[in-house]
Motif scaffolding. Structure first.
Motif, PDB file in Angstrom:
ATOM      1  N   VAL A 151      26.397  19.703  78.357  1.00 31.10           N
ATOM      2  CA  VAL A 151      26.436  21.144  78.146  1.00 31.10           C
ATOM      3  C   VAL A 151      27.904  21.534  78.010  1.00 31.10           C
ATOM      4  O   VAL A 151      28.704  21.303  78.922  1.00 31.10           O
ATOM      5  N   LEU A 152      28.250  22.087  76.865  1.00 32.21           N
ATOM      6  CA  LEU A 152      29.636  22.448  76.562  1.00 32.21           C
ATOM      7  C   LEU A 152      29.808  23.953  76.703  1.00 32.21           C
ATOM      8  O   LEU A 152      29.078  24.741  76.097  1.00 32.21           O
ATOM      9  N   LYS A 153      30.772  24.349  77.527  1.00 34.48           N
ATOM     10  CA  LYS A 153      31.068  25.770  77.736  1.00 34.48           C
ATOM     11  C   LYS A 153      32.468  26.066  77.194  1.00 34.48           C
ATOM     12  O   LYS A 153      33.474  25.863  77.869  1.00 34.48           O
ATOM     13  N   PRO A 154      32.567  26.544  75.926  1.00 38.49           N
ATOM     14  CA  PRO A 154      33.885  26.931  75.406  1.00 38.49           C
ATOM     15  C   PRO A 154      34.329  28.243  76.014  1.00 38.49           C
ATOM     16  O   PRO A 154      33.548  28.962  76.630  1.00 38.49           O
ATOM     17  N   SER A 155      35.595  28.557  75.814  1.00 37.85           N
ATOM     18  CA  SER A 155      36.163  29.747  76.441  1.00 37.85           C
ATOM     19  C   SER A 155      35.831  31.014  75.669  1.00 37.85           C
ATOM     20  O   SER A 155      35.840  31.038  74.438  1.00 37.85           O
ATOM     21  N   GLU A 156      35.560  32.059  76.419  1.00 43.39           N
ATOM     22  CA  GLU A 156      35.349  33.374  75.827  1.00 43.39           C
ATOM     23  C   GLU A 156      36.666  33.983  75.342  1.00 43.39           C
ATOM     24  O   GLU A 156      36.669  34.979  74.608  1.00 43.39           O
ATOM     25  N   LEU A 157      37.802  33.390  75.750  1.00 41.57           N
ATOM     26  CA  LEU A 157      39.108  33.927  75.355  1.00 41.57           C
ATOM     27  C   LEU A 157      39.415  33.680  73.883  1.00 41.57           C
ATOM     28  O   LEU A 157      40.294  34.315  73.307  1.00 41.57           O
ATOM     29  N   SER A 158      38.721  32.717  73.286  1.00 43.30           N
ATOM     30  CA  SER A 158      38.882  32.463  71.849  1.00 43.30           C
ATOM     31  C   SER A 158      37.499  32.548  71.215  1.00 43.30           C
ATOM     32  O   SER A 158      36.865  31.534  70.934  1.00 43.30           O
ATOM     33  N   PRO A 159      36.995  33.765  71.009  1.00 48.06           N
ATOM     34  CA  PRO A 159      35.619  33.967  70.558  1.00 48.06           C
ATOM     35  C   PRO A 159      35.308  33.345  69.205  1.00 48.06           C
ATOM     36  O   PRO A 159      34.184  32.903  68.977  1.00 48.06           O
ATOM     37  N   ALA A 160      36.287  33.297  68.304  1.00 48.35           N
ATOM     38  CA  ALA A 160      36.032  32.716  66.979  1.00 48.35           C
ATOM     39  C   ALA A 160      35.704  31.230  67.090  1.00 48.35           C
ATOM     40  O   ALA A 160      34.735  30.741  66.490  1.00 48.35           O
ATOM     41  N   CYS A 161      36.501  30.518  67.858  1.00 47.60           N
ATOM     42  CA  CYS A 161      36.264  29.084  68.036  1.00 47.60           C
ATOM     43  C   CYS A 161      34.991  28.834  68.836  1.00 47.60           C
ATOM     44  O   CYS A 161      34.237  27.901  68.559  1.00 47.60           O
ATOM     45  N   SER A 162      34.747  29.678  69.839  1.00 49.20           N
ATOM     46  CA  SER A 162      33.531  29.542  70.647  1.00 49.20           C
ATOM     47  C   SER A 162      32.295  29.728  69.775  1.00 49.20           C
ATOM     48  O   SER A 162      31.335  28.943  69.854  1.00 49.20           O
ATOM     49  N   SER A 163      32.321  30.735  68.916  1.00 51.46           N
ATOM     50  CA  SER A 163      31.205  30.989  68.015  1.00 51.46           C
ATOM     51  C   SER A 163      31.038  29.856  67.015  1.00 51.46           C
ATOM     52  O   SER A 163      29.912  29.454  66.687  1.00 51.46           O
ATOM     53  N   PHE A 164      32.162  29.325  66.547  1.00 53.78           N
ATOM     54  CA  PHE A 164      32.117  28.203  65.595  1.00 53.78           C
ATOM     55  C   PHE A 164      31.402  27.005  66.219  1.00 53.78           C
ATOM     56  O   PHE A 164      30.508  26.410  65.609  1.00 53.78           O
ATOM     57  N   LEU A 165      31.782  26.658  67.445  1.00 50.73           N
ATOM     58  CA  LEU A 165      31.148  25.522  68.112  1.00 50.73           C
ATOM     59  C   LEU A 165      29.664  25.774  68.343  1.00 50.73           C
ATOM     60  O   LEU A 165      28.826  24.880  68.153  1.00 50.73           O
ATOM     61  N   ALA A 166      29.324  26.996  68.759  1.00 56.68           N
ATOM     62  CA  ALA A 166      27.930  27.320  69.044  1.00 56.68           C
ATOM     63  C   ALA A 166      27.060  27.237  67.794  1.00 56.68           C
ATOM     64  O   ALA A 166      25.874  26.884  67.872  1.00 56.68           O
ATOM     65  N   ASN A 167      27.633  27.549  66.633  1.00 51.98           N
ATOM     66  CA  ASN A 167      26.869  27.528  65.388  1.00 51.98           C
ATOM     67  C   ASN A 167      26.852  26.165  64.716  1.00 51.98           C
ATOM     68  O   ASN A 167      25.844  25.780  64.114  1.00 51.98           O
ATOM     69  N   VAL A 168      27.948  25.436  64.820  1.00 53.53           N
ATOM     70  CA  VAL A 168      28.075  24.188  64.067  1.00 53.53           C
ATOM     71  C   VAL A 168      27.523  22.981  64.819  1.00 53.53           C
ATOM     72  O   VAL A 168      26.862  22.119  64.228  1.00 53.53           O
ATOM     73  N   VAL A 169      27.786  22.899  66.131  1.00 47.19           N
ATOM     74  CA  VAL A 169      27.352  21.723  66.891  1.00 47.19           C
ATOM     75  C   VAL A 169      25.855  21.458  66.751  1.00 47.19           C
ATOM     76  O   VAL A 169      25.444  20.313  66.514  1.00 47.19           O
TER      77      VAL A 169
ATOM     78  N   LEU B 147      24.598  17.685  65.694  1.00 45.25           N
ATOM     79  CA  LEU B 147      24.326  16.871  66.868  1.00 45.25           C
ATOM     80  C   LEU B 147      22.956  17.223  67.443  1.00 45.25           C
ATOM     81  O   LEU B 147      22.454  18.338  67.248  1.00 45.25           O
ATOM     82  N   ASP B 148      22.348  16.282  68.112  1.00 45.96           N
ATOM     83  CA  ASP B 148      21.024  16.457  68.687  1.00 45.96           C
ATOM     84  C   ASP B 148      21.051  17.585  69.715  1.00 45.96           C
ATOM     85  O   ASP B 148      21.667  17.451  70.768  1.00 45.96           O
ATOM     86  N   ASN B 149      20.358  18.669  69.413  1.00 44.82           N
ATOM     87  CA  ASN B 149      20.377  19.831  70.292  1.00 44.82           C
ATOM     88  C   ASN B 149      19.656  19.570  71.609  1.00 44.82           C
ATOM     89  O   ASN B 149      19.809  20.324  72.568  1.00 44.82           O
ATOM     90  N   LYS B 150      18.857  18.506  71.682  1.00 43.85           N
ATOM     91  CA  LYS B 150      18.220  18.150  72.944  1.00 43.85           C
ATOM     92  C   LYS B 150      19.192  17.441  73.884  1.00 43.85           C
ATOM     93  O   LYS B 150      18.957  17.368  75.085  1.00 43.85           O
ATOM     94  N   ALA B 151      20.271  16.906  73.319  1.00 48.99           N
ATOM     95  CA  ALA B 151      21.236  16.144  74.119  1.00 48.99           C
ATOM     96  C   ALA B 151      22.549  16.882  74.324  1.00 48.99           C
ATOM     97  O   ALA B 151      23.215  16.693  75.350  1.00 48.99           O
ATOM     98  N   ILE B 152      22.934  17.714  73.367  1.00 50.40           N
ATOM     99  CA  ILE B 152      24.204  18.445  73.447  1.00 50.40           C
ATOM    100  C   ILE B 152      23.938  19.918  73.186  1.00 50.40           C
ATOM    101  O   ILE B 152      23.411  20.296  72.130  1.00 50.40           O
ATOM    102  N   LYS B 153      24.292  20.761  74.124  1.00 51.80           N
ATOM    103  CA  LYS B 153      24.114  22.197  73.973  1.00 51.80           C
ATOM    104  C   LYS B 153      25.450  22.905  74.194  1.00 51.80           C
ATOM    105  O   LYS B 153      26.243  22.488  75.032  1.00 51.80           O
ATOM    106  N   VAL B 154      25.658  23.969  73.446  1.00 52.61           N
ATOM    107  CA  VAL B 154      26.831  24.821  73.622  1.00 52.61           C
ATOM    108  C   VAL B 154      26.356  26.154  74.190  1.00 52.61           C
ATOM    109  O   VAL B 154      25.466  26.796  73.624  1.00 52.61           O
ATOM    110  N   ILE B 155      26.930  26.542  75.311  1.00 57.76           N
ATOM    111  CA  ILE B 155      26.570  27.801  75.954  1.00 57.76           C
ATOM    112  C   ILE B 155      27.801  28.705  75.983  1.00 57.76           C
ATOM    113  O   ILE B 155      28.829  28.359  76.567  1.00 57.76           O
TER     114      ILE B 155
END
Length: 435
Positions: free
Chosen positions: A83-101, A105-113
């Motif tokens: 479970v990957l928790k990117p920082s809210e301080l960089s919302p553009a990058c956080s949103s990018f990871l949440a949409n692209v990962v 990648l297998d969403n059952k094995a890797i999740k971005v929150i």
């Protein structure tokens, strides 16, 4: 079109992925372990296995590659779910990871929150098999406190104040090279917004003015006369951090120590590369990690005194020493402690997959990069195998000196002594049960 900094980050990611793919089979393979000679018809190996469900927390500076996806490579390679928790301080990058990962990648094995501190706090309350955190020591203590509840192993990469020790270099070429490397490492790498960026410089009093002039020339040569218009200096991540940096040099006790730069553009989050000489050591700029384009220079009577100065402060993630003197290098190696030590350059250790990256003391614990990332997210299990064809009858109670002597002979691989003892041709030496 990607900016140079973004291209460099993607290049670093591709390099790390290719390195892992090339070496993964060897990393995953069990390694044969050597046993004592007495262990006849036995074998042993060390087998890596995934720790399990891992969480990875990261701050707002450069989260795309260096702090979010780099540890993820090791976690996936080792077979973990993450479970990957990117920082809210960089919302553009956080949103990018949440949409692209999830696309790749297998969403059952890797999740971005995504989410703020309240989301991070809720995640920390869950039971994890591994927690990987990159950020400040303040938050690192919170993470470690949360991990205690379930005895969860943690890796903490906390940064800190990374010093650069600049010795008097006789060669003008060496001086210019050292200065250029300091400037580009400090101001060219995310404008100092990196955990391994040079935080302050230690130099002898007699060489300080020369170093300042060299730095001024280097800044103008590398970034140009109009620093605000250059595309090679990163802006500050957000207004909160901009204000924090502004406060550091707005302190009246610190303001007078500025010898170069200091101009700011809050609307564009731009801070000019700034050099300070001997700001008060008790000022915030010298007690907390700067994480920005402000570079204090602290003078010492003799460069050897820099060792004591460094040791009087929390252990750094990295120490950089610019010197040609082997005696000083040996002292830096033996008398200082840090996550890494680099001579005559800075930050280059981060790019080497063959080197462990991590801190010590208040700069963190644990390490990653390359195989070290794989090992960080793995449990190395001891596996032993034994045949039923051999056994030592004297391993079983009741105990006596005779059996203990036979044990000693076997352990020392003295089969002749053991045989003579069994045949009664040699009286066992007297030993105590405690032995």
């Amino acid at each position: 079109m990607l900016k140079p900094l973004e291209m460099r980050q993607i290049g670093t990611l591709i390099k790390s992925i290719n390195y892992a793919l090339h070496n993964l089979q060897g990393w995953m393979s069990s390694k044969k372990a050597k046993l004592p000679k007495v262990a006849v018809l036995s074998s042993a190996e060390v087998a890596p296995e995934p720790l399990g469900l891992s969480s990875s927390f990261h701050p707002g500076i450069s989260p795309l590659v260096r702090l979010s996806l780099e540890p993820l490579i090791g976690a996936i390679a080792a077979g973990n779910t993450v479970v990957l928790k990117p920082s809210e301080l960089s919302p553009a990058c956080s949103s990018f990871l949440a949409n692209v990962v999830p696309r790749y990648l297998d969403n059952k094995a890797i999740k971005v929150i995504e989410g703020g501190p309240e989301v991070g706090e809720k995640l920390l309350q869950q039971k994890w098999d591994k927690i990987f955190f990159t950020g400040s020591s303040k938050v690192g203590r919170i993470v470690m406190s949360a991990a205690v509840k379930h005895l969860t192993p943690v890796t903490l990469e906390l940064g800190g104040k990374c010093p650069a020790v600049v010795d008097f270099l006789k060669s003008s070429w060496d001086r210019k090279a050292a200065t250029n490397r300091i400037i580009v490492s400090k101001f060219g790498a995310c404008a100092g917004q990196a955990c391994i960026a040079i935080d302050y410089v230690l130099v002898e009093e007699q060489f300080a003015s020369t170093l300042v002039e060299l730095m001024k020339g280097s800044i103008k040569k590398i970034f140009g006369e109009n620093l605000k218009e250059t595309n090679s200096i990163t802006r500050i991540i957000n207004k909160q951090h901009f204000q924090r940096l502004k406060n550091l040099i707005s302190d009246p006790a610190v303001k007078d120590s500025v010898v170069f730069g200091g101009s700011m553009d809050e609307d564009n989050l731009f801070i000019e590369p700034t050099i300070l000489v001997n700001p008060p050591l008790e000022a915030t700029i010298m007690t907390e990690e700067i994480f920005g384009p402000l570079l204090p220079i602290i003078t010492v009577k003799k460069i050897e005194k820099s060792i004591g100065f460094i040791n009087s402060r929390p252990k750094a993630l990295s120490i950089y020493a610019f010197t040609n003197r082997e005696a000083l290098k040996r002292r830096m190696i033996s008398e200082t402690s840090s996550g890494s030590l680099v001579f005559n350059d800075a930050i280059i250790q981060y790019a080497a997959d063959s080197l462990p990256f991590g801190g010590v003391g208040e700069s963190g614990m644990g390490k990653y990069h390359g195989k070290f990332s794989f090992d960080t997210f793995s449990h190395h299990k001891a596996v032993a195998r034994r045949s039923f064809l051999t056994d030592f009858w004297f391993r079983y109670p009741p105990w006596n000196n005779y059996k203990l002597q036979l044990f000693k002979d076997v352990y020392n691989f003295d089969y002749l002594g053991m045989l003579l003892s069994i045949l009664g041709l040699k009286k066992p030496r007297s030993i105590s049960t405690a032995a």
